[in-house]
Motif scaffolding. Structure first.
Motif, mmCIF file in Angstrom:
data_model
loop_
_atom_site.group_PDB
_atom_site.id
_atom_site.type_symbol
_atom_site.label_atom_id
_atom_site.label_comp_id
_atom_site.label_asym_id
_atom_site.label_seq_id
_atom_site.Cartn_x
_atom_site.Cartn_y
_atom_site.Cartn_z
ATOM 1 N N ILE A 93 -0.373 8.931 -3.710
ATOM 2 C CA ILE A 93 0.745 7.774 -3.368
ATOM 3 C C ILE A 93 0.096 6.488 -3.905
ATOM 4 C CG2 ILE A 93 2.048 6.410 -1.666
ATOM 5 C CD1 ILE A 93 1.888 9.263 0.071
ATOM 6 N N LEU A 94 0.932 5.771 -4.628
ATOM 7 C CA LEU A 94 0.523 4.482 -5.159
ATOM 8 C C LEU A 94 0.633 3.367 -4.209
ATOM 9 C CD1 LEU A 94 -0.329 2.939 -7.966
ATOM 10 C CD2 LEU A 94 2.106 2.545 -8.237
ATOM 11 N N GLY A 95 -0.495 2.426 -4.461
ATOM 12 C CA GLY A 95 -0.602 1.132 -3.475
ATOM 13 C C GLY A 95 -0.922 0.087 -4.539
ATOM 14 N N THR A 96 -0.754 -1.068 -3.907
ATOM 15 C CA THR A 96 -0.970 -2.413 -4.540
ATOM 16 C C THR A 96 -2.631 -2.246 -4.864
ATOM 17 O OG1 THR A 96 0.811 -3.625 -3.455
ATOM 18 C CG2 THR A 96 -1.022 -4.674 -4.228
ATOM 19 N N GLY A 97 -2.834 -2.763 -6.148
ATOM 20 C CA GLY A 97 -4.105 -2.950 -6.572
ATOM 21 C C GLY A 97 -4.765 -1.358 -6.995
ATOM 22 N N GLU A 98 -3.530 -0.461 -7.393
ATOM 23 C CA GLU A 98 -4.097 0.867 -7.611
ATOM 24 C C GLU A 98 -3.314 1.390 -8.823
ATOM 25 O OE1 GLU A 98 -5.056 2.052 -2.849
ATOM 26 O OE2 GLU A 98 -3.393 3.044 -4.185
ATOM 27 N N VAL A 99 -3.790 2.554 -9.515
ATOM 28 C CA VAL A 99 -3.411 3.169 -10.697
ATOM 29 C C VAL A 99 -3.332 4.463 -10.361
ATOM 30 C CG1 VAL A 99 -3.414 3.418 -13.195
ATOM 31 C CG2 VAL A 99 -3.825 1.213 -12.237
ATOM 32 N N ILE A 100 -2.227 5.267 -10.657
ATOM 33 C CA ILE A 100 -2.220 6.858 -10.863
ATOM 34 C C ILE A 100 -2.595 7.281 -12.125
ATOM 35 C CG2 ILE A 100 -0.902 8.795 -10.149
ATOM 36 C CD1 ILE A 100 -1.629 7.134 -7.706
ATOM 37 N N VAL A 101 -3.330 8.100 -12.494
ATOM 38 C CA VAL A 101 -3.638 8.610 -13.723
ATOM 39 C C VAL A 101 -3.410 10.129 -13.732
ATOM 40 C CG1 VAL A 101 -5.501 8.811 -15.185
ATOM 41 C CG2 VAL A 101 -5.516 6.839 -14.110
ATOM 42 N N ASP A 102 -2.864 10.521 -14.788
ATOM 43 C CA ASP A 102 -2.600 12.037 -15.340
ATOM 44 C C ASP A 102 -4.234 12.598 -15.945
ATOM 45 O OD1 ASP A 102 -0.020 12.559 -14.363
ATOM 46 O OD2 ASP A 102 0.742 11.665 -16.130
#
Length: 359
Positions: free
Chosen positions: A22-31
Motif C-alpha cells: 500500500i502506497l504512503g506519502t514519501g514512498e514509491v511502489i515498484v514493479d
C-alpha cells in the motif's frame, strides 16, 4: 502479488500470494523486473550470518524495476520510469546519525529494527514499496538487460568505500579480497574512477588471471602465500610506486593475517578503508600497530555501505561507458524457482557472476 517468503531460518523459501503493498506519502511502489540473489543468501536464510531480520519476511536486497505508483512528494519520478531500488533505507529524523536497515535483508541495531517494521519486505516479489529517495532513475533500458543492471547494488558497496577514501585519478589502490564477489567489483569501480593501478592480491590464480584479462595492465596481481610478512612485501613490490589506499572487502570467514598484511602496505599519510566482514563471526582482532598508525599518519576509515548520492554517481559511471556492466554473466530464474536461485548463487557466486530472480 506473488512473493517468496522466509518463515523460519533454515527453512526453504515459500512461494505465496500476499497483498499488494500500500502506497504512503514519501514512498514509491515498484514493479520488480529483476532482483539479484547474493552469493551468501543461503548463509543469511540459514541464520548462519546472524543478521537482524524479523521473520516472516519477503527477502531480497535491492532490485531493478519500473515505477508503478508514486506518492504526492515525488516531483521527478513518473509511472513507468526504470529505477534501481536501493536497499539501504535510512531513518529521516536524524540526518547526522540515521538508523539504517537493509530492506529485506538485515538491520543495524534497535533503531534499524524499528525501521525494518515498516520497510520490511524486500525484492523477491512482483512488487515492492520503497522510500521515494531509494527509487533511483537509471534511464531507459532494454527489459532483457534488467538483470545486468542489478549489478549496481553489488558495485555500490565498494563504491561507497572508494568515495570514503576520496580515491583520486592516477592513485594506486590495493583491494584486499580482490578475487571475491565484492572485491572484484571494487577493482572494476576503482578503474572506472581513474585509478592508475589496482593491486589485486588473492590465492586463486585463475581468478587473478581473469582480472588481468578483463582490465589489462592497470591491474597488478599478487599470489598470496599465507605468510604475513612475505605477502606484505609481495604486494608492495607489485605496485608501480607507493600504495596510496587500501580497501578491505574480505568475507567474515577470512582471518586477520591477510587483512593486516594488506593494510600495512599503505604509504605514509595513506588511507585504509575497512568494509569487509573480518571478525564478524569471531576470531582474532585485527590488531594494527598503534605506533605504525600514529607515526605514519595513517587514516583508518570504517565504512558500511555508501552515501545516498552514490546511487546517482554510479549510474552515471555506467551511462558514460567508464563502467561496463557487460562484464557480468547473468543467470535468470523465475520467482517459482527462488530456492533453486539461492542454491545457484551459492554454487556459482564468483567474480562477475550474478544470479537474478525475474518475478
Amino acid at each position: 502479488m506473488k512473493a517468496a517468503v522466509l518463515k523460519a531460518f533454515g527453512s526453504p523459501l515459500s512461494i505465496e500470494t500476499l497483498p499488494d503493498p500500500i502506497l504512503g506519502t514519501g514512498e514509491v511502489i515498484v514493479d520488480v523486473v529483476a532482483a539479484a540473489v547474493l552469493p551468501y543468501a543461503n548463509e543469511v536464510f540459514s541464520g548462519e550470518r546472524k543478521y537482524l531480520l524479523t521473520l516472516p519476511v519477503v527477502p531480497g536486497c535491492g532490485a531493478v524495476g519500473r515505477v508503478h505508483a508514486i506518492g504526492p512528494d515525488a516531483t521527478r519520478l513518473v509511472v513507468g520510469d526504470w529505477v534501481s531500488c536501493d536497499p539501504t533505507v535510512r531513518s529521516r529524523d536524524d540526518a547526522l546519525a540515521p538508523d539504517i536497515t537493509l530492506q529485506g535483508w538485515s538491520a543495524r541495531g534497535e533503531g534499524g529494527l524499528r525501521l525494518q517494521k515498516h520497510f520490511h519486505h524486500g525484492s523477491f516479489a512482483e512488487r515492492m514499496r520503497v522510500p521515494t529517495e531509494n527509487a533511483i532513475p537509471i534511464g531507459l533500458i532494454d527489459p532483457a538487460e534488467a538483470g545486468r543492471w542489478c549489478a549496481l547494488n553489488l558495485l555500490l558497496v565498494p563504491y561507497g568505500g572508494l568515495l570514503a577514501a576520496n580515491l583520486q585519478a592516477g592513485e594506486t589502490i590495493l583491494v584486499s579480497g580482490a578475487t571475491g564477489n565484492f572485491g572484484s567489483a571494487a577493482v572494476a569501480v576503482a578503474l572506472a574512477m581513474g585509478a592508475g593501478c589496482v593491486v589485486a592480491p588473492g590465492r586463486n590464480e585463475t581468478m587473478l588471471e581473469d582480472l588481468v584479462r578483463r582490465f589489462g595492465h592497470r591491474v597488478r596481481t599478487v599470489k598470496l602465500t599465507g605468510d604475513e610478512a612475505e605477502d606484505r612485501e609481495r604486494m608492495k613490490q607489485a605496485a608501480p610506486g607507493p600504495i596510496d589506499c587500501v580497501i578491505d572487502l574480505l568475507p567474515p570467514f577470512a582471518g586477520t593475517k591477510a587483512m593486516r598484511a594488506a593494510a600495512m602496505t599503505v604509504r605514509q599519510f595513506g588511507r585504509v578503508v575497512l568494509m569487509g566482514g573480518v571478525g564478524m563471526l569471531g576470531g582474532d582482532d585485527l590488531a594494527l600497530p598503534y605506533p605504525w598508525i600514529m607515526r605514519n599518519c595513517i587514516t583508518i576509515i570504517g565504512q558500511w555501505m555508501y552515501p545516498p548520492e552514490a546511487n546517482i554517481r554510479l549510474a552515471r559511471l555506467v551511462r558514460s561507458g567508464l563502467l561496463d556492466l557487460g562484464n557480468w554473466d547473468i543467470t535468470d530464474f523465475d520467482l517459482d524457482n527462488a530456492n533453486e536461485a539461492v542454491t545457484q548463487a551459492a554454487a556459482a557466486g564468483g567474480p562477475f557472476k550474478l544470479t537474478v530472480i525475474r518475478p
